[in-house]
Design a protein around this motif. Structure first.
Motif, PDB file in Angstrom:
ATOM      1  N   ASN A   3      -5.594   7.546 -11.506  1.00 50.91           N
ATOM      2  CA  ASN A   3      -6.838   8.017 -11.255  1.00 50.91           C
ATOM      3  C   ASN A   3      -7.917   7.537 -12.495  1.00 50.91           C
ATOM      4  O   ASN A   3      -8.788   7.337 -12.337  1.00 50.91           O
ATOM      5  N   ARG A   4      -7.312   7.662 -13.537  1.00 53.11           N
ATOM      6  CA  ARG A   4      -7.832   7.295 -14.833  1.00 53.11           C
ATOM      7  C   ARG A   4      -8.369   6.054 -14.713  1.00 53.11           C
ATOM      8  O   ARG A   4      -9.572   5.597 -15.034  1.00 53.11           O
ATOM      9  N   THR A  30      -5.297   0.504  -7.272  1.00 48.69           N
ATOM     10  CA  THR A  30      -6.527   0.839  -7.369  1.00 48.69           C
ATOM     11  C   THR A  30      -7.693  -0.298  -7.130  1.00 48.69           C
ATOM     12  O   THR A  30      -8.978  -0.179  -7.026  1.00 48.69           O
ATOM     13  N   LYS A  67     -16.357   4.000   1.266  1.00 46.75           N
ATOM     14  CA  LYS A  67     -16.093   5.695   1.193  1.00 46.75           C
ATOM     15  C   LYS A  67     -16.628   6.070   2.542  1.00 46.75           C
ATOM     16  O   LYS A  67     -17.718   5.915   2.996  1.00 46.75           O
ATOM     17  N   HIS A 108      -8.753  -4.534 -15.309  1.00 51.64           N
ATOM     18  CA  HIS A 108      -7.781  -3.505 -15.160  1.00 51.64           C
ATOM     19  C   HIS A 108      -7.075  -3.460 -16.178  1.00 51.64           C
ATOM     20  O   HIS A 108      -6.664  -2.072 -16.802  1.00 51.64           O
ATOM     21  N   GLU A 134      -1.909  10.525 -12.304  1.00 51.09           N
ATOM     22  CA  GLU A 134      -2.736  10.546 -13.608  1.00 51.09           C
ATOM     23  C   GLU A 134      -3.264   9.097 -13.829  1.00 51.09           C
ATOM     24  O   GLU A 134      -4.476   8.899 -14.160  1.00 51.09           O
ATOM     25  N   TYR A 149     -13.935  -1.486 -15.421  1.00 54.40           N
ATOM     26  CA  TYR A 149     -13.244  -1.991 -14.101  1.00 54.40           C
ATOM     27  C   TYR A 149     -13.794  -1.734 -12.864  1.00 54.40           C
ATOM     28  O   TYR A 149     -13.933  -2.561 -11.920  1.00 54.40           O
ATOM     29  N   GLN A 150     -14.720  -0.561 -12.497  1.00 48.37           N
ATOM     30  CA  GLN A 150     -15.241  -0.341 -11.261  1.00 48.37           C
ATOM     31  C   GLN A 150     -16.305  -1.319 -11.088  1.00 48.37           C
ATOM     32  O   GLN A 150     -16.435  -1.923  -9.938  1.00 48.37           O
ATOM     33  N   SER A 202      -8.877   3.837 -12.266  1.00 47.29           N
ATOM     34  CA  SER A 202      -9.970   3.780 -11.201  1.00 47.29           C
ATOM     35  C   SER A 202     -11.208   4.370 -11.713  1.00 47.29           C
ATOM     36  O   SER A 202     -12.178   3.814 -11.123  1.00 47.29           O
ATOM     37  N   GLN A 203     -11.058   5.243 -12.640  1.00 50.47           N
ATOM     38  CA  GLN A 203     -12.719   5.812 -13.146  1.00 50.47           C
ATOM     39  C   GLN A 203     -13.183   5.168 -14.214  1.00 50.47           C
ATOM     40  O   GLN A 203     -14.320   5.227 -14.711  1.00 50.47           O
ATOM     41  N   ASP A 204     -12.580   3.922 -14.846  1.00 47.64           N
ATOM     42  CA  ASP A 204     -12.945   3.254 -15.707  1.00 47.64           C
ATOM     43  C   ASP A 204     -14.330   2.439 -15.151  1.00 47.64           C
ATOM     44  O   ASP A 204     -14.174   1.594 -14.474  1.00 47.64           O
ATOM     45  N   LYS A 205     -15.548   2.683 -15.919  1.00 47.84           N
ATOM     46  CA  LYS A 205     -16.604   1.875 -15.333  1.00 47.84           C
ATOM     47  C   LYS A 205     -16.657   0.364 -15.547  1.00 47.84           C
ATOM     48  O   LYS A 205     -17.115  -0.163 -14.281  1.00 47.84           O
TER      49      LYS A 205
END
Length: 1016
Positions: free
Chosen positions: A936-937, A1000, A1007, A960, A933, A944-945, A939-942
């Motif tokens: 996953n959370r 992450t 992809k 991060h 969890e 941080y991405q 790695s979905q942070d904008k």
């Protein structure tokens, strides 16, 4: 004026009034379908009299005699049938006996022999333009009798309605009316509890169908068996689900009497659909089964025949029919009617010369062959090929229907010629995945009008290349019918209907050729296999068994350790015990499917299947269970120190596995890849999954459970491999219609070619030279020198990343061109030449050398403890919307990645921290949160991405850490203990921060969107 009659009698009168009206004269009465379900003349039935029904022989004697007098007066005279008496009585009992033995359909089709005469009992639908056969068909007496008193013993009992053809019963009806608070369910109950199946009219094969009808829905049954009579819906479908749409012109169910029961439609069903087949029951005994088409099958076959007749040869059709929708019968019915289909502009000429049914599954191959061959008028023109030699002979002899597997097709393609003037219908089952590519190109050359080897030997290279380009295109002398439950993007674009929605191109199967999973589940044709889905979490510890502390590739080592513990004898044994305990208590103990339920164990590889067979068999013996397990795999594999086959382990031949599974003591089937697709066994109730599943494979595998059975009310899945989210996503894609949004851009091939040229592995002259040699049939040793020079450049002049990029893009080009070449309206010689060249070059390119830095890690560890835990059951529900897919990708996937080296002790600590060594009050839940969890959370942070993609590692680490703090704060309410450790324990905070960042931070990860090759 009397008010509207809303009773059952009113509905009865409405149906009879429509069927007995005078037929309209200006409609086609030949054996040609006019619309998706059939536009036929209304009326034409005669009203029957209940008093004309002879209960001793279940015949309307008056109508039978009227038909015989009108069509065969000399036979009536010869057999002395005109007057009631002993001769007529003997004849009536002769017909009764033949119906009991052969079924009413066969008796109608073939008539009966009696004494010195053969008596026809039915006149077939006319062929187009045949006036005399049209006159003969018009002599058939279709009649409908109200309130039919059918019983000698209980003379007051009556059916609401019954339909007869020439005095022979074909259908019965119980009608209900929702306005009087009775529905189709009450009609079904009346058949099940108030209609004795021992009555002559209700015995097997006496009628072709029994209908339960109200003003909203229709259900049907082909064999009444009392309380176990199995009624299934016969509805049109509404909003991609069950039921019927509102009808602005009448009742929702009036399609039954206005379309399906119209004389030409009912005759078409009798001649081309319904039949009695032989099947084996659970004990291996043969039993007779009456088959009647479901509504979607009738609609689909008739729609395809109508479209095909109107549109001619050279078209493509996509049929999206849910798993368990009866595709085998649909394909068989379509095949034998395509053979007889006439051209729209020439009623004496067939639309197709041969119909070829192509399947990837041996079981379906046999199943379709058996179904088609049961039509006697088809048997003489039918060929089922067990070898390439047979298949070749059938094509040359002009056999009309040929059933084969796709594996046999390539072997004979080079030997066939002269078929270009013929026209073919290619019916492709969903398992077939060779459309597009080299096999298809060869098949197209053979079946098309492309010139053969007798052409001028001086054919230029350019001519040869152009011929190859043409061979990739879909044939103009063949129509394609692609059946699938799970259409991939290539399938949708090749065979689907193209339409615009706004400015965007879409592809899908037309609604009249679509039968969705949603509708199949709601109608009870299949079961919802993910309704009862239970995941099993695994927790384990491993220990270091060597004194030193060597370095290993951390990511690969963790994967190997995970695979090691899941495959460890201790884990296999514990999971086997959970499976058998569950099967014994919850499946056998609760008498699922009337105590006949079977289970399938799906394993990650043949080695693990063999291990499971050993442990499950041992545990069954230990608990003194009366049941046994079967293992299924292909080839020979090592077990107990020697090579064995599945037949060695099971003690019976491989071909007997499906039949044995139906019989006690065999209750469990253990598989890896075999039987996970194309295996239809209604007694399968439970599946134990210890294998990663996603996408089409997840749908196909779990769908083994969905086959309906009269006593099957639910299914169960126990998942040891954490597949729940992937499974739900996979089923959502195919729950309703699957639609592709957008279309493949052929300009991507220009881009790929430019990128490949830029690596300078080859010079264009080398491509030209190799192609010239190849198309002229040069010896093999003339090609290799050109290729070997290119391989030398690839190996010595490209670094590892460039090698990966070149090889990936070369494969992408070949794959994309193989697909686009079939649908583009133009050819491109440079693309064709490069595709030929790369097809030879790619196999000679060595893979980049990559040292396995995790080698030896399993020799340095041992499993300390293992504990699986069954979680709460999930009831997954699907979103009520069409699934969408993107066009087939034309880019290369994958790419190199950096290797993280770490000490064995740290790797083991990280593994145990993730899976079993953190001391928490709610340890199991915390492990899941930390392992899945939180990463996953984060790695979905904008923010941080964005930092990962566009900044350096230091800045990414800052973003991060901020993202992780936000996630931990969000978890405060549910995981107070975790928040406290993170806030108060600096060692834990540092460990968690490093672990999540390492998991992450993947800036170079591309992809991989490359879908599996194949169509379905």
């Amino acid at each position: 004026m009397a008010p509207t009659d809303t009773s059952e009698k009113g509905l009865e009168a409405l149906i009879v009034k429509h069927l007995t009206r005078q037929p309209t004269p200006d409609v086609a009465t030949d054996n040609t379908v006019q619309s998706s379900i059939g536009f036929y003349s209304a009326g034409g039935y005669q009203p029957g009299q209940p008093t004309d029904y002879n209960r001793d022989v279940a015949l309307d004697v008056a109508k039978l005699m009227a038909f015989l007098q009108a069509t065969q007066p000399k036979t009536v005279e010869t057999l002395e049938l005109a007057q009631d008496g002993i001769k007529r009585s003997q004849f009536l009992h002769r017909i009764q006996g033949e119906i009991a033995k052969r079924g009413v359909v066969d008796v109608l089709r073939k008539g009966v022999s009696h004494g010195p005469a053969h008596v026809d009992l039915y006149k077939f639908l006319p062929t187009p333009g045949n006036a005399s056969s049209a006159e003969n068909f018009a002599k058939n007496i279709f009649s409908i009798t109200r309130q039919l008193r059918y019983s000698n013993d209980e003379t007051a009992r009556s059916l609401d309605m019954a339909i007869f053809i020439n005095g022979l019963p074909v259908a019965t009806f119980e009608l209900k009316n929702s306005l009087t608070k009775q529905t189709v369910a009450d009609a079904i109950s009346q058949y099940q509890t108030d209609r004795d199946p021992r009555e002559l009219l209700f015995q097997m094969g006496r009628c072709i169908v029994h209908f339960a009808v109200d003003d909203s829905e229709v259900a049907f049954c082909t064999h009444l068996t009392g309380k176990t009579s199995w009624f299934l819906p016969f509805n049109q479908g509404w909003n991609s689900g069950a039921g019927n749409p509102p009808n602005p012109d009448g009742l929702k169910t009036d399609y039954l009497w206005k379309q399906v029961l119209a004389r030409e439609s009912l005759a078409n069903i009798i001649e081309n659909f319904t039949q009695i087949v032989e099947e084996e029951d659970e004990r291996g005994k043969k039993k007779r089964k009456q088959v009647f088409p479901r509504f979607h099958q009738l609609r689909t076959v008739r729609a395809l025949l109508r479209r095909c007749r109107a549109e001619g040869v050279g078209r493509r059709y996509l049929i999206q029919h849910s798993a368990g929708s009866g595709k085998s019968n649909t394909i068989a019915w379509l095949a034998h009617q395509l053979v007889e289909l006439k051209q729209a502009d020439d009623a004496n000429r067939n639309q197709f010369d041969s119909v070829i049914v192509i399947t990837d599954r041996r079981a379906l191959d046999m199943q379709i062959a058996k179904t088609i061959k049961s039509y006697d008028h088809v048997a003489s023109i039918f060929g089922h090929s067990d070898s390439a030699e047979e298949l070749r002979g059938f094509l040359r002899k002009g056999k009309k229907i040929i059933v084969t597997t796709v594996q046999k097709f390539p072997f004979i393609l080079d030997e066939l010629d002269g078929l270009g003037s013929l026209r073919f219908a290619l019916l492709i089952d969903e398992a077939h995945s060779s459309q597009g590519g080299k096999t298809t190109a060869k098949m197209h050359i053979v079946l098309s009008a492309a010139p053969g080897d007798d052409e001028d030997d001086e054919e230029s290279v350019e001519d040869a290349v152009n011929k190859l380009i043409e061979s990739r295109k879909m044939l103009t002398n063949a129509s394609y019918f692609a059946f699938t439950a799970t259409p991939k993007n290539k399938t949708l674009e090749l065979f689907g209907e193209r339409y615009l929605e706004g400015d965007e191109v879409h592809f899908r199967a037309p609604p009249e050729l679509t039968y969705t999973t949603k509708q199949a589940i709601q109608e009870g044709f299949i079961l919802d296999v993910i309704k009862n889905y239970t995941p099993v979490d695994s927790f384990y510890r491993v220990a270091k068994t060597v004194e030193d502390d060597p370095d290993f590739d951390k990511v690969k080592a963790l994967k190997k350790i995970r695979h090691y513990v899941e495959s460890h004898d201790k884990a296999i044994r514990r999971k086997a015990e959970i499976m058998i305990d569950h099967f014994t208590a919850q499946v056998i103990g609760k008498r699922k499917i009337g105590g006949q339920a079977r289970a399938m164990v799906v394993c990650n590889g043949i080695a693990r299947a063999i291990d499971y067979h050993r442990e499950i068999s041992d545990y069954l013996r230990e608990i003194k269970s009366p049941y046994k397990a079967i293992v299924a795999f292909s080839g020979e594999h090592e077990a107990g120190g020697k090579n064995v086959t599945e037949a060695d382990m099971n003690g019976f031949p491989s071909k007997d596995i499906p039949a044995k599974l139906k019989q006690d003591p065999y209750r469990l089937l253990i598989v890896a890849n075999k039987f996970v697709t194309g295996f239809d066994e209604p007694l399968l109730h439970t599946m134990y999954v210890d294998k990663p599943l996603a996408g089409v494979l997840a749908v196909q595998t779990l769908s083994r459970l969905n086959r309906a059975h009269p006593q099957k009310h639910d299914t169960f899945v126990l998942d040891f491999a954490d597949n729940a989210e992937a499974v739900k996503a996979a089923f959502q894609e195919y729950y309703r219609a699957t639609v592709q949004v957008g279309e493949t851009d052929p300009n991507k091939l220009h881009d790929l070619k430019n990128d490949l040229d830029g690596h300078q592995v080859y010079a264009w002259q080398q491509v030209e030279d190799l192609v010239a040699l190849y198309v002229k049939g040069a010896d093999r040793d003339k090609l290799d020198p050109i290729l070997d020079v290119c391989v030398e450049v690839y190996v010595n002049h490209l670094d590892e990343d460039s090698q990966v990029e070149f090889k990936g893009k070369a494969k992408a080009f070949v794959r994309s061109y193989g697909f686009l070449g079939a649908i583009l309206t133009y050819g491109h010689p440079a693309w064709e030449k490069l595709a030929i060249f790369l097809n030879f070059l790619i196999p000679k390119l060595p893979a980049p050398k990559e040292e396995d830095l995790s080698k030896g890690v399993l020799d340095a560890i041992d499993m300390d403890s293992y504990r699986p835990e069954v979680k709460a059951a999930l009831s997954m529900s699907m979103e009520d919307e069409d699934g969408t897919v993107e066009p087939a990708p034309t880019s290369a996937g994958g790419g190199g990645k950096s290797t993280e080296i770490d000490k064995l002790s740290n790797i083991i600590k990280a593994f145990n921290d993730l899976f079993g060594n953190i001391e928490w009050k709610d340890a199991d839940k915390i492990r899941k949160v930390i392992a899945e969890e939180i990463p996953n959370r984060v790695s979905q942070d904008k923010a941080y991405q964005n930092a990962v993609q566009h900044s350096d590692k230091q800045n990414a680490r800052l973003e991060h850490d901020k993202a992780l703090n936000r996630v931990i704060l969000e978890l405060l309410a549910d995981h107070t203990e975790l928040f406290k450790q993170f806030s108060d324990n600096p060692n834990f905070k540092r460990w968690l921060t490093d672990t999540v960042f390492d998991t992450t931070y993947q800036p170079n990860k591309v992809k991989n969107n490359v879908s599996q090759q194949g169509l379905f």
